[in-house]
Motif scaffolding. Structure first.
Motif, PDB file in Angstrom:
ATOM      1  N   ALA A   1       0.838  -1.229  -0.025  1.00 29.67           N
ATOM      2  CA  ALA A   1       0.070  -0.008  -0.158  1.00 29.67           C
ATOM      3  C   ALA A   1       0.796   1.327   0.028  1.00 29.67           C
ATOM      4  CB  ALA A   1      -0.819  -0.056   1.177  1.00 29.67           C
ATOM      5  N   ASP A   2       2.258   1.195   0.259  1.00 28.82           N
ATOM      6  CA  ASP A   2       2.998   2.184   0.418  1.00 28.82           C
ATOM      7  C   ASP A   2       3.092   3.175  -0.537  1.00 28.82           C
ATOM      8  OD1 ASP A   2       3.259   1.912   3.028  1.00 28.82           O
ATOM      9  OD2 ASP A   2       5.368   0.907   2.881  1.00 28.82           O
ATOM     10  N   TRP A   3       3.148   2.507  -1.780  1.00 32.12           N
ATOM     11  CA  TRP A   3       3.288   3.464  -3.244  1.00 32.12           C
ATOM     12  C   TRP A   3       2.213   4.177  -3.402  1.00 32.12           C
ATOM     13  CZ3 TRP A   3       0.683   3.191  -7.867  1.00 32.12           C
ATOM     14  CH2 TRP A   3      -0.165   2.196  -7.965  1.00 32.12           C
ATOM     15  N   ILE A   4       0.781   3.650  -3.284  1.00 33.63           N
ATOM     16  CA  ILE A   4      -0.163   4.376  -3.719  1.00 33.63           C
ATOM     17  C   ILE A   4      -0.457   5.505  -2.485  1.00 33.63           C
ATOM     18  CG2 ILE A   4      -1.897   3.025  -2.440  1.00 33.63           C
ATOM     19  CD1 ILE A   4      -2.435   4.219  -5.796  1.00 33.63           C
ATOM     20  N   LEU A   5      -0.147   5.308  -1.357  1.00 34.46           N
ATOM     21  CA  LEU A   5      -0.115   6.344  -0.297  1.00 34.46           C
ATOM     22  C   LEU A   5       0.797   7.514  -0.792  1.00 34.46           C
ATOM     23  CD1 LEU A   5      -0.493   4.149   2.850  1.00 34.46           C
ATOM     24  CD2 LEU A   5      -2.316   5.520   1.692  1.00 34.46           C
TER      25      LEU A   5
ATOM     26  N   LYS B   1       1.906   8.180  -3.747  1.00 39.45           N
ATOM     27  CA  LYS B   1       1.418   8.740  -4.963  1.00 39.45           C
ATOM     28  C   LYS B   1       0.309   9.974  -4.377  1.00 39.45           C
ATOM     29  CE  LYS B   1      -2.173   8.296  -8.264  1.00 39.45           C
ATOM     30  NZ  LYS B   1      -3.272   7.735  -8.560  1.00 39.45           N
ATOM     31  N   ASN B   2      -0.463   9.423  -3.459  1.00 48.95           N
ATOM     32  CA  ASN B   2      -1.790  10.305  -3.063  1.00 48.95           C
ATOM     33  C   ASN B   2      -1.218  11.817  -2.402  1.00 48.95           C
ATOM     34  OD1 ASN B   2      -3.639   8.634  -4.206  1.00 48.95           O
ATOM     35  ND2 ASN B   2      -3.980   7.863  -2.115  1.00 48.95           N
ATOM     36  N   ALA B   3       0.190  11.521  -1.509  1.00 44.18           N
ATOM     37  CA  ALA B   3       0.620  12.382  -1.062  1.00 44.18           C
ATOM     38  C   ALA B   3       1.347  13.490  -1.952  1.00 44.18           C
ATOM     39  CB  ALA B   3       1.771  11.770  -0.103  1.00 44.18           C
ATOM     40  N   VAL B   4       1.782  12.937  -3.027  1.00 48.55           N
ATOM     41  CA  VAL B   4       2.705  13.639  -3.847  1.00 48.55           C
ATOM     42  C   VAL B   4       1.466  14.686  -4.677  1.00 48.55           C
ATOM     43  CG1 VAL B   4       3.689  13.609  -6.363  1.00 48.55           C
ATOM     44  CG2 VAL B   4       4.602  12.255  -4.425  1.00 48.55           C
ATOM     45  N   LEU B   5       0.211  14.094  -5.110  1.00 49.04           N
ATOM     46  CA  LEU B   5      -0.755  14.669  -5.560  1.00 49.04           C
ATOM     47  C   LEU B   5      -1.425  15.832  -4.798  1.00 49.04           C
ATOM     48  CD1 LEU B   5      -2.421  11.791  -7.418  1.00 49.04           C
ATOM     49  CD2 LEU B   5      -0.870  13.608  -8.631  1.00 49.04           C
TER      50      LEU B   5
ATOM     51  N   VAL C   1       1.119  18.594  -5.355  1.00 49.62           N
ATOM     52  CA  VAL C   1       0.792  19.297  -6.472  1.00 49.62           C
ATOM     53  C   VAL C   1      -0.134  20.331  -6.547  1.00 49.62           C
ATOM     54  CG1 VAL C   1       0.328  19.122  -8.866  1.00 49.62           C
ATOM     55  CG2 VAL C   1       1.807  17.421  -7.992  1.00 49.62           C
ATOM     56  N   ASN C   2      -1.522  19.694  -5.863  1.00 48.36           N
ATOM     57  CA  ASN C   2      -2.583  20.889  -5.770  1.00 48.36           C
ATOM     58  C   ASN C   2      -2.234  22.028  -4.931  1.00 48.36           C
ATOM     59  OD1 ASN C   2      -5.294  21.377  -3.966  1.00 48.36           O
ATOM     60  ND2 ASN C   2      -5.611  20.445  -6.137  1.00 48.36           N
ATOM     61  N   LYS C   3      -1.241  21.635  -3.880  1.00 44.64           N
ATOM     62  CA  LYS C   3      -1.113  22.891  -2.925  1.00 44.64           C
ATOM     63  C   LYS C   3      -0.178  23.752  -3.717  1.00 44.64           C
ATOM     64  CE  LYS C   3       1.167  24.152   1.384  1.00 44.64           C
ATOM     65  NZ  LYS C   3       1.807  23.557   2.565  1.00 44.64           N
TER      66      LYS C   3
END
Length: 210
Positions: free
Chosen positions: A19-23, A25-29, A32-34
């Motif tokens: 699960a680490d890689w998808i978490l 990815k979500n943190a990176v996105l 990006v939004n910020k």
């Protein structure tokens, strides 16, 4: 005959059991939004003190950050500001993050907006060509990748060819890009691109180049 089993490769099995890689990815996105949100604040502040009035109609719509998971199979986020999209007229500056590829800033004109700015685009050809600007050669105006079928360096053509393209096509897109590896400077770089593109809309050549 029975149906073949749906099998996973070793790499795919490693991904679905971790699960680490998808978490991550979500943190990176989220970051990006910020980043795009901070960029939009800088853009608004810049325009609030801009000495030359810009066409009021292109600012009727509030800035918008949109996102998705599947531009050519990969996540993306887009900041549109200013943004004017209707059936006969497009006047927008689009800042894009595309996972695995780049950040980009694009001036998109069509219809009345393109007719209004044609002469300025032609007059600014030399300045834009020197600043690593790309122009859209595609007949499809909603593609964003920088493959040769979509974007080519403005420096690769003559001013005469550029003028012909502007007059022949129903839309014009001019774009800048920067690698994702330059994340630390991305906010300032993208703001610099924005100021160059606003310089075209404002008809102030001094603002095309830093």
């Amino acid at each position: 005959m029975g149906e073949a089993k749906v099998r996973l490769s070793q790499k795919e099995m490693e991904l679905i059991t971790n699960a680490d890689w998808i978490l991550t990815k979500n943190a990176v996105l989220q970051k990006v939004n910020k980043l795009l949100g901070r960029l939009q604040e800088k853009q608004s502040l810049y325009l609030s003190s801009f000495p030359i009035p810009l066409p009021e109609q292109v600012f009727r719509m509030d800035p918008k950050i949109s996102k998705g998971e599947n531009y050519k199979g990969l996540p993306y986020q887009i900041l549109d500001y200013p943004r004017l999209f209707d059936r006969e007229n497009i006047c927008a500056i689009r800042t894009m993050f595309w996972w695995g590829h780049f950040f980009s800033s694009t001036l998109h004109l069509s219809g009345v907006a393109l007719n209004r700015h044609q002469k300025k685009l032609i007059a600014y050809f030399d300045e834009l060509a020197k600043s690593e600007c790309y122009y859209c050669v595609n007949h499809e105006q909603w593609e964003h990748h920088f493959e040769e079928s979509n974007y080519q360096p403005l420096s690769a053509i003559s001013s005469g060819d550029f003028e012909r393209l502007i007059k022949e096509k129903s839309f014009m897109k001019l774009a800048f890009k920067t690698p994702l590896k330059q994340w630390e400077n991305a906010e300032e770089t993208l703001h610099g691109f924005f100021k160059k593109l606003i310089g075209i809309l404002a008809d102030e050549p001094r603002r095309i180049l830093p």
